[in-house]
Design a protein around this motif. Sequence first.
Motif, PDB file in Angstrom:
ATOM      1  N   LYS A   1       0.853  -1.186   0.000  1.00 46.28           N
ATOM      2  CA  LYS A   1       0.000   0.000   0.000  1.00 46.28           C
ATOM      3  C   LYS A   1       0.892   1.240   0.000  1.00 46.28           C
ATOM      4  O   LYS A   1       2.043   1.201   0.451  1.00 46.28           O
ATOM      5  CB  LYS A   1      -0.912   0.010   1.219  1.00 46.28           C
ATOM      6  N   PHE A   2       0.360   2.355  -0.502  1.00 43.15           N
ATOM      7  CA  PHE A   2       1.155   3.586  -0.618  1.00 43.15           C
ATOM      8  C   PHE A   2       0.304   4.789  -0.225  1.00 43.15           C
ATOM      9  O   PHE A   2      -0.881   4.840  -0.510  1.00 43.15           O
ATOM     10  CB  PHE A   2       1.647   3.758  -2.050  1.00 43.15           C
ATOM     11  N   LYS A   3       0.955   5.758   0.431  1.00 46.99           N
ATOM     12  CA  LYS A   3       0.227   6.970   0.817  1.00 46.99           C
ATOM     13  C   LYS A   3       1.182   8.154   0.913  1.00 46.99           C
ATOM     14  O   LYS A   3       2.268   8.049   1.463  1.00 46.99           O
ATOM     15  CB  LYS A   3      -0.451   6.758   2.181  1.00 46.99           C
ATOM     16  N   TYR A   4       0.751   9.290   0.340  1.00 46.92           N
ATOM     17  CA  TYR A   4       1.415  10.577   0.571  1.00 46.92           C
ATOM     18  C   TYR A   4       0.817  11.146   1.847  1.00 46.92           C
ATOM     19  O   TYR A   4      -0.411  11.215   1.974  1.00 46.92           O
ATOM     20  CB  TYR A   4       1.108  11.528  -0.594  1.00 46.92           C
ATOM     21  N   PHE A  25      -3.998   5.714   7.098  1.00 50.12           N
ATOM     22  CA  PHE A  25      -3.155   4.727   6.421  1.00 50.12           C
ATOM     23  C   PHE A  25      -2.756   3.615   7.384  1.00 50.12           C
ATOM     24  O   PHE A  25      -2.794   2.425   7.044  1.00 50.12           O
ATOM     25  CB  PHE A  25      -1.911   5.404   5.848  1.00 50.12           C
ATOM     26  N   LEU A  26      -2.400   4.005   8.594  1.00 52.59           N
ATOM     27  CA  LEU A  26      -2.054   3.036   9.629  1.00 52.59           C
ATOM     28  C   LEU A  26      -3.218   2.084   9.888  1.00 52.59           C
ATOM     29  O   LEU A  26      -3.055   0.865   9.993  1.00 52.59           O
ATOM     30  CB  LEU A  26      -1.661   3.777  10.911  1.00 52.59           C
ATOM     31  N   GLN A  27      -4.405   2.641   9.955  1.00 51.23           N
ATOM     32  CA  GLN A  27      -5.595   1.818  10.178  1.00 51.23           C
ATOM     33  C   GLN A  27      -5.801   0.833   9.029  1.00 51.23           C
ATOM     34  O   GLN A  27      -6.135  -0.337   9.250  1.00 51.23           O
ATOM     35  CB  GLN A  27      -6.824   2.698  10.341  1.00 51.23           C
ATOM     36  N   GLU A  28      -5.591   1.292   7.792  1.00 53.74           N
ATOM     37  CA  GLU A  28      -5.732   0.404   6.629  1.00 53.74           C
ATOM     38  C   GLU A  28      -4.813  -0.806   6.740  1.00 53.74           C
ATOM     39  O   GLU A  28      -5.210  -1.938   6.450  1.00 53.74           O
ATOM     40  CB  GLU A  28      -5.395   1.164   5.339  1.00 53.74           C
ATOM     41  N   LEU A  29      -3.568  -0.555   7.155  1.00 52.95           N
ATOM     42  CA  LEU A  29      -2.593  -1.635   7.251  1.00 52.95           C
ATOM     43  C   LEU A  29      -2.960  -2.618   8.368  1.00 52.95           C
ATOM     44  O   LEU A  29      -2.807  -3.831   8.212  1.00 52.95           O
ATOM     45  CB  LEU A  29      -1.194  -1.057   7.495  1.00 52.95           C
TER      46      LEU A  29
END
Length: 197
Positions: free
Chosen positions: A147-150, A163-167
Amino acid sequence: MANEELNEIKVILIGEPGTGKTCLINVATGNEFNENSESTLLSTYVTKNLLINDKEYSLNLWDTAGQEKYRAMTKIFTKNSKIVIFVYAINNKNTYEEMKGYWIKTIKDTLGDEPIMGIVGNKSDLYLEEAIPEEEAKDYAQKLGFKFKYVSAKNDPISFINFLQELVEEFLEKKGISGKKGNININKPNKKKGSCC
């Protein structure tokens, strides 16, 4: 799955010094952004509560040293990591190249493909100084299956929290537990020195 694996979910942030790993952990745990935070020596972690489907999990967020002289020790602290987040600064091409050339290879050699892995381009508030096109980094992450996030610890902390929650949700789903409808409780961290793993 062993209960211990879910009782404490180990999340480790990896990358070069100056990428903002400490700042990301600070804002994720409800602290204010501090532009003058000092570089991490060795490793420390903070514990957070994670509530998913009315069940509470303990999330250990590990902050690691990126300096070259600490690299051997950082490898030791990655042991038993369930989630690995690689961090680079979007305005510093060297941090991106070192992530690709050293950190990702090292973690894969050490942990294999077992952990959930993601890439964060931090300091998106410095978009005018962008050294690596966002699409290039995103494509690279997709090729690896990450997964990737700016994100911006300074201006948009919620982007990293989400993003942390997604992981974490992906990790729970991988282990056969529904990770949907989860939310991270922002609480004051319990900071500890890393005694390894």
